[in-house]
Motif scaffolding. Structure first.
Motif, PDB file in Angstrom:
ATOM      1  N   GLN A  49       0.821  -1.199   0.000  1.00  0.00           N
ATOM      2  CA  GLN A  49       0.000   0.000   0.000  1.00  0.00           C
ATOM      3  C   GLN A  49       0.860   1.255   0.000  1.00  0.00           C
ATOM      4  N   SER A  52       2.324   1.869  -3.317  1.00  0.00           N
ATOM      5  CA  SER A  52       1.367   2.354  -4.298  1.00  0.00           C
ATOM      6  C   SER A  52       1.173   3.859  -4.150  1.00  0.00           C
ATOM      7  N   PRO A  57       1.223   3.676  -9.812  1.00  0.00           N
ATOM      8  CA  PRO A  57       0.533   2.432 -10.147  1.00  0.00           C
ATOM      9  C   PRO A  57       1.452   1.323 -10.648  1.00  0.00           C
ATOM     10  N   SER A  60       2.326  -0.619  -7.770  1.00  0.00           N
ATOM     11  CA  SER A  60       1.296  -0.636  -6.744  1.00  0.00           C
ATOM     12  C   SER A  60       1.033  -2.030  -6.211  1.00  0.00           C
ATOM     13  N   GLN A  61       0.593  -2.045  -4.995  1.00  0.00           N
ATOM     14  CA  GLN A  61       0.079  -3.226  -4.331  1.00  0.00           C
ATOM     15  C   GLN A  61       1.148  -4.234  -3.911  1.00  0.00           C
TER      16      GLN A  61
ATOM     17  N   ARG B 152       0.189  -5.683 -12.078  1.00  0.00           N
ATOM     18  CA  ARG B 152      -0.031  -4.279 -11.766  1.00  0.00           C
ATOM     19  C   ARG B 152      -0.822  -4.113 -10.494  1.00  0.00           C
ATOM     20  N   ASN B 153      -1.816  -4.979 -10.343  1.00  0.00           N
ATOM     21  CA  ASN B 153      -2.744  -4.791  -9.225  1.00  0.00           C
ATOM     22  C   ASN B 153      -3.355  -6.125  -8.836  1.00  0.00           C
ATOM     23  N   THR B 154      -3.024  -6.574  -7.646  1.00  0.00           N
ATOM     24  CA  THR B 154      -3.550  -7.866  -7.201  1.00  0.00           C
ATOM     25  C   THR B 154      -4.996  -7.763  -6.745  1.00  0.00           C
ATOM     26  N   HIS B 155      -5.444  -6.555  -6.497  1.00  0.00           N
ATOM     27  CA  HIS B 155      -6.817  -6.358  -6.020  1.00  0.00           C
ATOM     28  C   HIS B 155      -7.599  -5.438  -6.936  1.00  0.00           C
ATOM     29  N   PRO B 156      -7.968  -5.932  -8.097  1.00  0.00           N
ATOM     30  CA  PRO B 156      -8.735  -5.086  -9.017  1.00  0.00           C
ATOM     31  C   PRO B 156     -10.082  -4.727  -8.419  1.00  0.00           C
TER      32      PRO B 156
END
Lengths: 198, 198
Positions: A49, A52, A57, A60-61, B152-156
């Motif tokens: 977090q 990010s 982006p 991110s995560q 990019r993002n594990t939690h879309p």
DNA sequence: AGCATAAATAATAA
DNA sequence: TTATTATTTATGCT
């Protein structure tokens, strides 16, 4: 404290090299990073977090942490099991790219920690978005302590909550909510009992 | 099969007794109940549904879960922490009241099961044989896109998931689950690593 | 036959 | 109450 990272992590170990990147280095880095993250009492989620926020982006995560970890695993695998790389769609190159970012961030985190102020809470984990907070998962050790407290007192004072939060390295609010949920769980039992169901 | 329950569950274990009721018994009961529930191949949800028919308003899976957990917690409390019961208006006596209801229900369930007929389906008031969804297999192209997103993002967000589902021609739920499982897979990797495997 | 992993269930944080 | 994580089950594929 972060000397570990700044060292070149010389590993003569092997020819475990892909795309000109020594996988052993990645592995060593990931190990060191994890140790230091735990030393600060941070979860991967928190790191993700925070990244990010500071890094945009592209990084991110918590996928970044996890991805890195996966690479560590993969790096140890013998070449015959290299297909795991493919399965996870992780490239050594992306791991290499991650390193400096994590290094920079960890350095600042440790400095803040050392200074003692605000206990990282504003550095890590505030998303500007209004999305539901990511579910935190407590370590067994933390749960043990929390439960012990709960058994003594189901309604800890504000000071107690703050103390616990600090001691365990979680946000105060998270601890507060934990006690709310715990009390609720007990109350549910009451309700079911009174309905004669259980 | 339900001998376990009908036995007095003698526990010399301790002085964990309140109002003449041994809290260990409650704990043992919760354990035994779970084992037998699983033995009948029933889920918490199903038990809750069935009980809501015979005993009153509906109970969710979560309610069952938390209620039983609370019982176990309560049973673990030592007598010196008795105040928890008082605070929450939970009396060991009411806990004791719980047992017979569940026992009765479980006994009938097991008798029906033993008789072999109708296989519980009308006893537990639910849909007969809800088939497991057929396992979907993703195309390599789909996996490529999904993995790219995951990096990019594990939690879309919900919107992102919907978008992906539409774009790829899969059900939204399938996509959502894919991300759940993917996060899990990464976590497992991390765990293996931390266990010295890596 | 065994593996990788999608689906289902359980537990619990928000 | 809802949504997410943790664990378990079982299926499609090799």
């Amino acid at each position: 404290m972060y000397l570990l990272l700044d060292q070149p992590t010389i590993s003569q170990s092997s020819g475990n090299v892909v795309d000109g990147i020594n996988l052993e280095d990645i592995k060593e880095f990931a190990k060191a990073f994890k140790l230091r993250r735990l030393g600060l009492g941070l979860t991967q989620t928190q790191v993700g977090q925070a990244l990010s926020v500071t890094e945009g982006p592209a990084y991110s995560q918590s996928a970044i942490c996890s991805a890195l970890a996966s690479q560590m695993l993969a790096a140890q695998l013998s070449s015959q099991q290299q297909n795991i790389f493919e399965k996870l769609d992780i490239t050594p190159k992306s791991a290499q790219k991650i390193k400096p970012v994590l290094e920079r961030w960890m350095k600042e985190a440790e400095e803040r920690y050392a200074s003692g102020q605000n206990h990282l809470t504003d550095f890590i984990g505030m998303e500007p978005s209004k999305k539901r907070k990511r579910r935190t998962s407590f370590t067994p050790q933390a749960l043990e302590l929390l439960n012990a407290h709960f058994e003594r007192n189901t309604h800890p004072s504000g000071t107690e909550i703050t103390g616990l939060a600090h001691q365990l390295g979680y946000e105060r609010e998270v601890i507060r909510i934990w006690f709310c949920n715990k009390r609720q769980a007990l109350k549910n039992t009451v309700r079911m009992m009174s309905k004669g169901m259980v």
